[in-house]
Design an enzyme around this catalytic site. Structure first.
Site, PDB file in Angstrom:
ATOM      1  N   HIS A 371      48.354  35.689  43.851  1.00  0.00           N
ATOM      2  CA  HIS A 371      47.246  36.704  44.350  1.00  0.00           C
ATOM      3  C   HIS A 371      47.198  36.530  45.994  1.00  0.00           C
ATOM      4  O   HIS A 371      47.315  35.490  46.291  1.00  0.00           O
ATOM      5  CB  HIS A 371      45.600  36.114  43.430  1.00  0.00           C
ATOM      6  CG  HIS A 371      45.700  37.141  42.688  1.00  0.00           C
ATOM      7  ND1 HIS A 371      45.383  38.515  42.602  1.00  0.00           N
ATOM      8  CD2 HIS A 371      46.554  37.163  40.968  1.00  0.00           C
ATOM      9  CE1 HIS A 371      45.245  38.941  41.473  1.00  0.00           C
ATOM     10  NE2 HIS A 371      46.605  38.142  39.872  1.00  0.00           N
ATOM     11  N   GLU A 391      42.036  47.397  45.885  1.00  0.00           N
ATOM     12  CA  GLU A 391      41.262  47.035  45.323  1.00  0.00           C
ATOM     13  C   GLU A 391      40.030  46.703  46.026  1.00  0.00           C
ATOM     14  O   GLU A 391      39.149  46.712  46.699  1.00  0.00           O
ATOM     15  CB  GLU A 391      41.598  45.830  44.074  1.00  0.00           C
ATOM     16  CG  GLU A 391      41.788  45.941  42.538  1.00  0.00           C
ATOM     17  CD  GLU A 391      42.864  45.193  41.779  1.00  0.00           C
ATOM     18  OE1 GLU A 391      43.603  45.965  41.162  1.00  0.00           O
ATOM     19  OE2 GLU A 391      43.803  43.759  42.704  1.00  0.00           O
ATOM     20  N   GLN A 392      40.936  45.430  47.845  1.00  0.00           N
ATOM     21  CA  GLN A 392      39.963  45.543  48.292  1.00  0.00           C
ATOM     22  C   GLN A 392      39.556  46.703  49.440  1.00  0.00           C
ATOM     23  O   GLN A 392      38.444  46.227  50.114  1.00  0.00           O
ATOM     24  CB  GLN A 392      41.481  44.391  49.914  1.00  0.00           C
ATOM     25  CG  GLN A 392      41.568  43.344  48.832  1.00  0.00           C
ATOM     26  CD  GLN A 392      42.041  41.970  49.082  1.00  0.00           C
ATOM     27  OE1 GLN A 392      41.937  42.284  50.619  1.00  0.00           O
ATOM     28  NE2 GLN A 392      43.140  41.327  48.411  1.00  0.00           N
ATOM     29  N   PHE A 423      41.388  32.211  46.276  1.00  0.00           N
ATOM     30  CA  PHE A 423      39.760  32.798  45.886  1.00  0.00           C
ATOM     31  C   PHE A 423      40.004  33.577  45.454  1.00  0.00           C
ATOM     32  O   PHE A 423      40.770  34.602  45.554  1.00  0.00           O
ATOM     33  CB  PHE A 423      38.752  32.544  46.786  1.00  0.00           C
ATOM     34  CG  PHE A 423      37.709  33.870  46.337  1.00  0.00           C
ATOM     35  CD1 PHE A 423      36.891  32.489  45.395  1.00  0.00           C
ATOM     36  CD2 PHE A 423      37.288  34.486  46.175  1.00  0.00           C
ATOM     37  CE1 PHE A 423      35.423  32.823  44.763  1.00  0.00           C
ATOM     38  CE2 PHE A 423      35.766  34.943  46.292  1.00  0.00           C
ATOM     39  CZ  PHE A 423      35.346  34.145  45.434  1.00  0.00           C
ATOM     40  N   ALA A 426      36.948  39.503  40.689  1.00  0.00           N
ATOM     41  CA  ALA A 426      37.476  41.338  40.607  1.00  0.00           C
ATOM     42  C   ALA A 426      36.621  42.028  41.789  1.00  0.00           C
ATOM     43  O   ALA A 426      35.132  42.244  41.706  1.00  0.00           O
ATOM     44  CB  ALA A 426      37.047  41.461  38.864  1.00  0.00           C
TER      45      ALA A 426
END
Length: 470
Positions: A371, A391-392, A423, A426
């Protein structure tokens, strides 16, 4: 076996709105099984007499002999029981579906004429009222073909519905492969019709019932009196009617046999039930073919993704990126016992998560380190996966101020330095400020706690990705 054929999913928690005609809250459908003259009997070329569904307690087949008492009970269904049912339903103006055994219909021309004159649907109940569990597929298929031919000859039109009853594991597929039937009823698995894919074709299934069925007058721990039968039918109706009032209309099937419910000591229970449901608004009492026609027009077949039918390559291609840069999870999941129940977000997520959870510590750590940092260098260089980019971006991490970017960089470096992996959270579940609060709170946790927390967040991210995909 790594492909499980049984379907535990069905409509799941959100069954469709049946949209019954006239806004009906429930469809109550009555079936009259006409089997008299089609049962096991040496007169019919069978090896023994009938032993199923009669008044004779503990009945057993008589090999090579006629069973006079058994025959007489079946004869009652044709001679008296049928006409009692005919008077009841025609008097109540309720059309029924007849499951007619073709050889029995051929021996009962007067009853067939009465069925037709009443506008009843005559569906096929097979060639003979015998057990097909030990028949091979070729022999059963031949009987299905002959049943259609004889039914058409006797009734004048081909049957549009099929129900064997004493079926084999091959029955539904064999009946569907004929292409002759608008519906098949050899299942008991739902309160609504549904489409089944059989040999890549669409077959409508209208489930039948063995509980709201007078056959239980002739089985152990069944109904001992008409009052018990009436109470059970009434309670079933009340439950389904209430669901219809809540916006989820259902279907209720009632199975009847001329020689069973046609007895005077039982027919009154059926009459009371008919009178009971007539007092309610929004009750539709169709034939099964009417249900089939309605369902086909209102809920035509759809073709959702069949995960359990995908090749390994296509499965891995589609789901290999659900866990970041970890296609091996999808490769392992493909070898699980997948079935129709996995054709859903919950199903495929469970399969993938199982492989992640059962992986070694090092493999799970590899998923975590795959990730990217939040708002890190890869994001700035536009080198994130499409999923991570979206997502970000959803949390506004692609539009940070200089101060916010510096804060994320500081936290990323401190977190990785302490725990050895990025880190993970979701981000779709949070906004930018919420992510920063979680980041600052979790960085002080011990590494094992953070490892488990990060793994749980990885599973949550996978779930959100699957929801977006499916």
């Amino acid at each position: 076996m790594n492909r499980y054929p049984r379907d535990f999913q069905g409509y799941g928690p959100t069954p469709p709105d049946a949209q019954w005609p006239g806004g009906a809250r429930i469809a109550v459908q009555f079936v009259v099984n006409y089997e008299e003259g089609g049962e096991n009997n040496i007169l019919h070329g069978d090896a023994a007499s009938e032993a199923f569904l009669s008044e004779i307690v503990g009945a057993a087949p008589w090999p090579g002999q006629r069973h006079w008492n058994m025959e007489s009970i079946y004869d009652y269904g044709a001679r008296a029981g049928f006409w009692r049912l005919h008077r009841l339903f025609t008097g109540a103006d309720i059309p029924v579906t007849v499951y007619g055994v073709a050889s029995a219909l051929a021996r009962s021309p007067q009853q067939v004429e009465a069925m037709k004159d009443a506008g009843w649907e005559i569906a096929s109940h097979g060639l003979k009222w015998i057990d097909y569990k030990d028949h091979d597929a070729e022999a059963e298929s031949a009987d299905i073909t002959e049943a259609i031919r004889l039914h058409t000859e006797v009734v004048g039109v081909a049957p549009r519905g099929w129900y064997t009853g004493r079926s084999s594991i091959n029955t539904v597929a064999l009946a569907a492969e004929t292409g002759a039937f608008d519906y098949i009823s050899d299942t008991y698995d739902d309160d609504l019709p549904y489409w089944m894919q059989v040999r890549d074709g669409d077959q409508l299934i209208i489930p039948y019932t063995l509980d709201c069925n007078d056959m239980r007058f002739a089985t152990p721990q069944g109904f001992n009196s008409g009052d018990q039968f009436y109470a059970y039918l009434r309670d079933t109706f009340d439950a389904l009617y209430a669901e219809g009032c809540d916006g989820v209309p259902k279907m209720m099937s009632v199975g009847l046999h001329c020689r069973l419910i046609g007895r005077p000591g039982r027919i009154q229970a059926l009459k009371r039930f008919i009178d009971y449901i007539k007092a309610f608004e929004g009750v539709w009492t169709p034939r099964r073919i009417d249900i089939a026609d309605h369902w086909r027009a209102t809920h035509p077949p759809k073709h959702p993704l069949r995960l359990d039918k995908m090749s390994r390559a296509s499965f891995v291609e589609k789901f290999g990126g659900v866990f970041e840069h970890s296609a091996w999870i999808a490769e392992r999941a493909y070898d699980l016992e997948l079935g129709p129940a996995h054709n859903s977000v919950a199903g495929i997520h469970n399969a993938l998560a199982r492989m992640f959870r059962s992986a070694s510590q090092g493999e799970r750590l590899g998923v975590l380190t795959a990730h990217p940092d939040l708002a890190g260098k890869l994001a700035a260089a536009k080198r994130l996966t499409a999923e991570s980019t979206a997502e970000q971006g959803s949390a506004g991490l692609n539009a940070l101020t200089d101060a916010e970017r510096a804060k994320f960089t500081e936290l990323n470096e401190a977190y990785v330095s302490k725990h050895g992996f990025p880190f993970i959270i979701a981000v779709k579940d949070h906004n930018k400020d919420g992510i920063l609060r979680h980041f600052e709170a979790r960085i002080s946790n011990d590494t094992q706690t953070e490892f488990e927390t990060a793994c749980a967040q990885v599973e949550r991210i996978a779930r959100l990705r699957l929801e977006a995909m499916l």
